[in-house]
Motif scaffolding. Structure first.
Motif, PDB file in Angstrom:
ATOM      1  N   ALA A   1       0.929   2.771 -15.467  1.00  0.00           N
ATOM      2  CA  ALA A   1      -0.172   2.724 -14.501  1.00  0.00           C
ATOM      3  C   ALA A   1       0.000   3.750 -13.389  1.00  0.00           C
ATOM      4  O   ALA A   1      -0.971   4.377 -12.948  1.00  0.00           O
ATOM      5  N   ALA A   2       1.219   3.938 -12.916  1.00  0.00           N
ATOM      6  CA  ALA A   2       1.463   4.906 -11.844  1.00  0.00           C
ATOM      7  C   ALA A   2       1.071   6.315 -12.281  1.00  0.00           C
ATOM      8  O   ALA A   2       0.442   7.071 -11.522  1.00  0.00           O
ATOM      9  N   ALA A   3       1.415   6.687 -13.506  1.00  0.00           N
ATOM     10  CA  ALA A   3       1.057   8.000 -14.027  1.00  0.00           C
ATOM     11  C   ALA A   3      -0.455   8.145 -14.162  1.00  0.00           C
ATOM     12  O   ALA A   3      -1.018   9.219 -13.903  1.00  0.00           O
ATOM     13  N   ALA A   4      -1.137   7.071 -14.559  1.00  0.00           N
ATOM     14  CA  ALA A   4      -2.597   7.093 -14.663  1.00  0.00           C
ATOM     15  C   ALA A   4      -3.229   7.346 -13.294  1.00  0.00           C
ATOM     16  O   ALA A   4      -4.187   8.116 -13.162  1.00  0.00           O
ATOM     17  N   HIS A   5      -2.689   6.700 -12.263  1.00  0.00           N
ATOM     18  CA  HIS A   5      -3.194   6.909 -10.907  1.00  0.00           C
ATOM     19  C   HIS A   5      -2.956   8.341 -10.447  1.00  0.00           C
ATOM     20  O   HIS A   5      -3.823   8.950  -9.803  1.00  0.00           O
ATOM     21  N   GLN A   6      -1.800   8.881 -10.763  1.00  0.00           N
ATOM     22  CA  GLN A   6      -1.499  10.261 -10.370  1.00  0.00           C
ATOM     23  C   GLN A   6      -2.492  11.231 -10.998  1.00  0.00           C
ATOM     24  O   GLN A   6      -2.986  12.157 -10.338  1.00  0.00           O
ATOM     25  N   LEU A   7      -2.809  11.026 -12.268  1.00  0.00           N
ATOM     26  CA  LEU A   7      -3.748  11.908 -12.955  1.00  0.00           C
ATOM     27  C   LEU A   7      -5.147  11.787 -12.352  1.00  0.00           C
ATOM     28  O   LEU A   7      -5.814  12.799 -12.101  1.00  0.00           O
TER      29      LEU A   7
ATOM     30  N   CYS B   1     -16.705  -6.355 -15.551  1.00  0.00           N
ATOM     31  CA  CYS B   1     -16.162  -5.780 -14.317  1.00  0.00           C
ATOM     32  C   CYS B   1     -16.026  -6.926 -13.325  1.00  0.00           C
ATOM     33  O   CYS B   1     -17.016  -7.394 -12.759  1.00  0.00           O
ATOM     34  N   TYR B   2     -14.793  -7.381 -13.144  1.00  0.00           N
ATOM     35  CA  TYR B   2     -14.561  -8.507 -12.245  1.00  0.00           C
ATOM     36  C   TYR B   2     -13.084  -8.548 -11.863  1.00  0.00           C
ATOM     37  O   TYR B   2     -12.207  -8.355 -12.704  1.00  0.00           O
ATOM     38  N   GLY B   3     -12.829  -8.822 -10.572  1.00  0.00           N
ATOM     39  CA  GLY B   3     -11.462  -8.911 -10.072  1.00  0.00           C
ATOM     40  C   GLY B   3     -10.949  -7.555  -9.623  1.00  0.00           C
ATOM     41  O   GLY B   3     -11.640  -6.537  -9.646  1.00  0.00           O
ATOM     42  N   GLY B   4      -9.694  -7.548  -9.175  1.00  0.00           N
ATOM     43  CA  GLY B   4      -9.031  -6.303  -8.847  1.00  0.00           C
ATOM     44  C   GLY B   4      -9.203  -5.799  -7.431  1.00  0.00           C
ATOM     45  O   GLY B   4      -8.724  -4.705  -7.105  1.00  0.00           O
ATOM     46  N   LEU B   5      -9.859  -6.576  -6.569  1.00  0.00           N
ATOM     47  CA  LEU B   5     -10.061  -6.135  -5.183  1.00  0.00           C
ATOM     48  C   LEU B   5      -9.062  -6.761  -4.218  1.00  0.00           C
ATOM     49  O   LEU B   5      -9.067  -6.456  -3.032  1.00  0.00           O
ATOM     50  N   GLY B   6      -8.235  -7.657  -4.753  1.00  0.00           N
ATOM     51  CA  GLY B   6      -7.209  -8.266  -3.920  1.00  0.00           C
ATOM     52  C   GLY B   6      -7.294  -9.770  -3.817  1.00  0.00           C
ATOM     53  O   GLY B   6      -6.307 -10.432  -3.497  1.00  0.00           O
ATOM     54  N   ALA B   7      -8.472 -10.350  -4.093  1.00  0.00           N
ATOM     55  CA  ALA B   7      -8.629 -11.813  -4.035  1.00  0.00           C
ATOM     56  C   ALA B   7      -8.433 -12.408  -5.433  1.00  0.00           C
ATOM     57  O   ALA B   7      -7.528 -13.212  -5.658  1.00  0.00           O
ATOM     58  N   HIS B   8      -9.282 -12.025  -6.363  1.00  0.00           N
ATOM     59  CA  HIS B   8      -9.152 -12.475  -7.744  1.00  0.00           C
ATOM     60  C   HIS B   8      -8.309 -11.467  -8.509  1.00  0.00           C
ATOM     61  O   HIS B   8      -8.428 -10.260  -8.314  1.00  0.00           O
TER      62      HIS B   8
ATOM     63  N   ASP C   1      -9.518   1.817  -7.585  1.00  0.00           N
ATOM     64  CA  ASP C   1      -8.150   1.344  -7.777  1.00  0.00           C
ATOM     65  C   ASP C   1      -7.170   2.187  -6.962  1.00  0.00           C
ATOM     66  O   ASP C   1      -6.265   1.657  -6.304  1.00  0.00           O
ATOM     67  N   THR C   2      -7.331   3.504  -7.027  1.00  0.00           N
ATOM     68  CA  THR C   2      -6.409   4.375  -6.301  1.00  0.00           C
ATOM     69  C   THR C   2      -6.607   4.264  -4.795  1.00  0.00           C
ATOM     70  O   THR C   2      -5.646   4.354  -4.021  1.00  0.00           O
ATOM     71  N   LYS C   3      -7.849   4.044  -4.374  1.00  0.00           N
ATOM     72  CA  LYS C   3      -8.110   3.881  -2.935  1.00  0.00           C
ATOM     73  C   LYS C   3      -7.467   2.596  -2.410  1.00  0.00           C
ATOM     74  O   LYS C   3      -6.853   2.593  -1.335  1.00  0.00           O
ATOM     75  N   LEU C   4      -7.622   1.507  -3.149  1.00  0.00           N
ATOM     76  CA  LEU C   4      -7.025   0.240  -2.727  1.00  0.00           C
ATOM     77  C   LEU C   4      -5.502   0.330  -2.743  1.00  0.00           C
ATOM     78  O   LEU C   4      -4.832  -0.221  -1.862  1.00  0.00           O
ATOM     79  N   ARG C   5      -4.964   1.009  -3.736  1.00  0.00           N
ATOM     80  CA  ARG C   5      -3.516   1.150  -3.800  1.00  0.00           C
ATOM     81  C   ARG C   5      -2.971   1.942  -2.611  1.00  0.00           C
ATOM     82  O   ARG C   5      -1.940   1.594  -2.024  1.00  0.00           O
ATOM     83  N   SER C   6      -3.652   2.990  -2.224  1.00  0.00           N
ATOM     84  CA  SER C   6      -3.148   3.849  -1.150  1.00  0.00           C
ATOM     85  C   SER C   6      -3.428   3.289   0.248  1.00  0.00           C
ATOM     86  O   SER C   6      -2.611   3.461   1.155  1.00  0.00           O
ATOM     87  N   ARG C   7      -4.562   2.576   0.410  1.00  0.00           N
ATOM     88  CA  ARG C   7      -4.957   2.100   1.741  1.00  0.00           C
ATOM     89  C   ARG C   7      -4.691   0.618   1.961  1.00  0.00           C
ATOM     90  O   ARG C   7      -4.638   0.143   3.089  1.00  0.00           O
ATOM     91  N   GLY C   8      -4.584  -0.132   0.868  1.00  0.00           N
ATOM     92  CA  GLY C   8      -4.492  -1.588   0.956  1.00  0.00           C
ATOM     93  C   GLY C   8      -5.752  -2.230   0.413  1.00  0.00           C
ATOM     94  O   GLY C   8      -6.836  -1.638   0.456  1.00  0.00           O
TER      95      GLY C   8
ATOM     96  N   ALA D   1       0.851  -1.188   0.000  1.00  0.00           N
ATOM     97  CA  ALA D   1       0.000   0.000   0.000  1.00  0.00           C
ATOM     98  C   ALA D   1       0.887   1.239   0.000  1.00  0.00           C
ATOM     99  O   ALA D   1       1.939   1.263   0.641  1.00  0.00           O
ATOM    100  N   GLY D   2       0.469   2.262  -0.747  1.00  0.00           N
ATOM    101  CA  GLY D   2       1.277   3.471  -0.764  1.00  0.00           C
ATOM    102  C   GLY D   2       1.009   4.353  -1.952  1.00  0.00           C
ATOM    103  O   GLY D   2      -0.088   4.338  -2.531  1.00  0.00           O
ATOM    104  N   SER D   3       1.999   5.116  -2.351  1.00  0.00           N
ATOM    105  CA  SER D   3       1.902   6.059  -3.459  1.00  0.00           C
ATOM    106  C   SER D   3       1.864   5.302  -4.788  1.00  0.00           C
ATOM    107  O   SER D   3       2.098   4.085  -4.837  1.00  0.00           O
ATOM    108  N   PRO D   4       1.571   5.991  -5.899  1.00  0.00           N
ATOM    109  CA  PRO D   4       1.518   5.315  -7.195  1.00  0.00           C
ATOM    110  C   PRO D   4       2.770   4.530  -7.549  1.00  0.00           C
ATOM    111  O   PRO D   4       2.706   3.563  -8.325  1.00  0.00           O
TER     112      PRO D   4
END
Length: 335
Positions: A312-318, A90-97, A45-52, A9-12
């Motif tokens: 992907a990191a740049a996309a999250h920053q934008l 729309c499926y996956g990407g929450l940390g399990a699948h 996506d950005t919330k999960l990346r920053s918080r876990g 978890a953290g910055s882009p």
């Protein structure tokens, strides 16, 4: 295959392009191996990346709920699809699948819809989460009916711009809030009947003036925080307000209670989080109907920014800058 891994978890910068093992389709089941062409980038996506993620014990993770691509292989039990079919979901990407910031993924055919033929993979990948969110919020939580008046906050945003169109397709009259003249022109092109510049105007008073003091039948909050409870007086007595954000603990409920408002909470991720297969199939049904409207020219998906997978990191920053309209997409490969 190449995939963008969230290593912590953290910055882009925690998003790193790496080589991982290709997924496979087990023999005898109803899953599809999809060669991804594009992946949508969403606030979740950005919330999960920053918080876990929701599953911190399963790291590293591959983010990305939205995907569009081509069926590469099918399980023995698959009935609706075959290799070569173009799909979106729309499926996956929450940390399990596994999510869709990758070259391949596996997803059950029940949770997949055929990609609209008239749009690009990038546009298709941008669509699922926002379409399902707006559909459920307006049609299911808010019970929108033809002829009703609806207020949609942030109409130029990812969810907002499809919500305007879905409301108009239902036969509603739409008011929406925007911050700039450029965004105002955009939402008018989508069919908005009444545009409010919320930075210069009290949006509640603007709505009351528009509705002759009565208020809208339904308000759709895509912003959260103070905007949610400040909207209560803009909704008619016995009306509806739906929010996609968790209400702030400081929310002042008095006006909502006095006006007997019906409060709707919309989280389209619920079926994935709780493993509700029938609801996930319903999501695919929503996408199938929306695909028909898209191909009929009745519904548009606005993609304003495209990045390569390794960006992907740049996309999250934008996205986190909050300065965009429409959607952001990662291009996994050339179309």
């Amino acid at each position: 295959m190449k995939a963008v891994l969230m290593t912590a978890a953290g910055s882009p910068e925690v998003l790193q392009l790496q080589e991982v093992v290709n997924p496979t389709v087990p023999v005898g089941n109803t899953e599809l191996l999809v060669r991804l062409v594009a992946a949508g980038v969403n606030p979740i996506d950005t919330k999960l990346r920053s918080r876990g993620t929701f599953y911190p014990e399963q790291m590293p993770a591959i983010l990305g709920c939205d995907g569009a691509g081509i069926v590469e292989a099918v399980g023995a039990g698959v009935e609706r699809f075959r290799p070569g079919d173009e799909v979106y979901f729309c499926y996956g990407g929450l940390g399990a699948h596994q999510g869709n910031y990758a070259e391949y993924t596996v997803v059950d055919e029940r949770f997949v819809a055929r990609k609209p033929a008239s749009i690009s993979f990038a546009e298709a990948a941008a669509a699922p989460l926002v379409l399902i969110t707006a559909w459920e919020a307006l049609y299911e939580r808010g019970r929108l009916e033809p002829g009703e008046r609806v207020l949609i906050h942030a109409g130029a945003g990812g969810v907002g711009h499809v919500a305007i169109q879905l409301a108009k397709l239902k036969g509603a009259t739409v008011s929406t809030t925007v911050s700039t003249e450029e965004k105002a022109n955009f939402v008018r092109q989508l069919g908005a009947d009444h545009v409010i510049f919320y930075k210069q105007t009290n949006f509640v008073q603007a709505v009351l003036d528009w509705t002759d003091g009565e208020g809208v039948d339904l308000a759709f909050d895509t912003v959260g925080g103070e905007t949610f409870y400040q909207t209560f007086p803009a909704v008619r007595v016995y009306g509806d307000i739906v929010t996609i954000l968790e209400p702030d603990p400081k929310t002042v409920w008095k006006s909502a209670r006095t006006r007997n408002l019906r409060i709707g909470l919309e989280l389209m991720l619920t079926p994935m989080l709780l493993g509700l297969e029938e609801s996930l199939q319903h999501h695919a049904d929503i996408l199938e109907q929306c695909a028909k409207w898209i191909d009929q020219g009745k519904l548009k998906i606005q993609v304003n920014h495209q990045f390569r997978l390794e960006e992907a990191a740049a996309a999250h920053q934008l996205l986190e800058s909050g300065a965009i309209a429409g959607k952001i997409v990662l291009l996994v490969r050339d179309e």
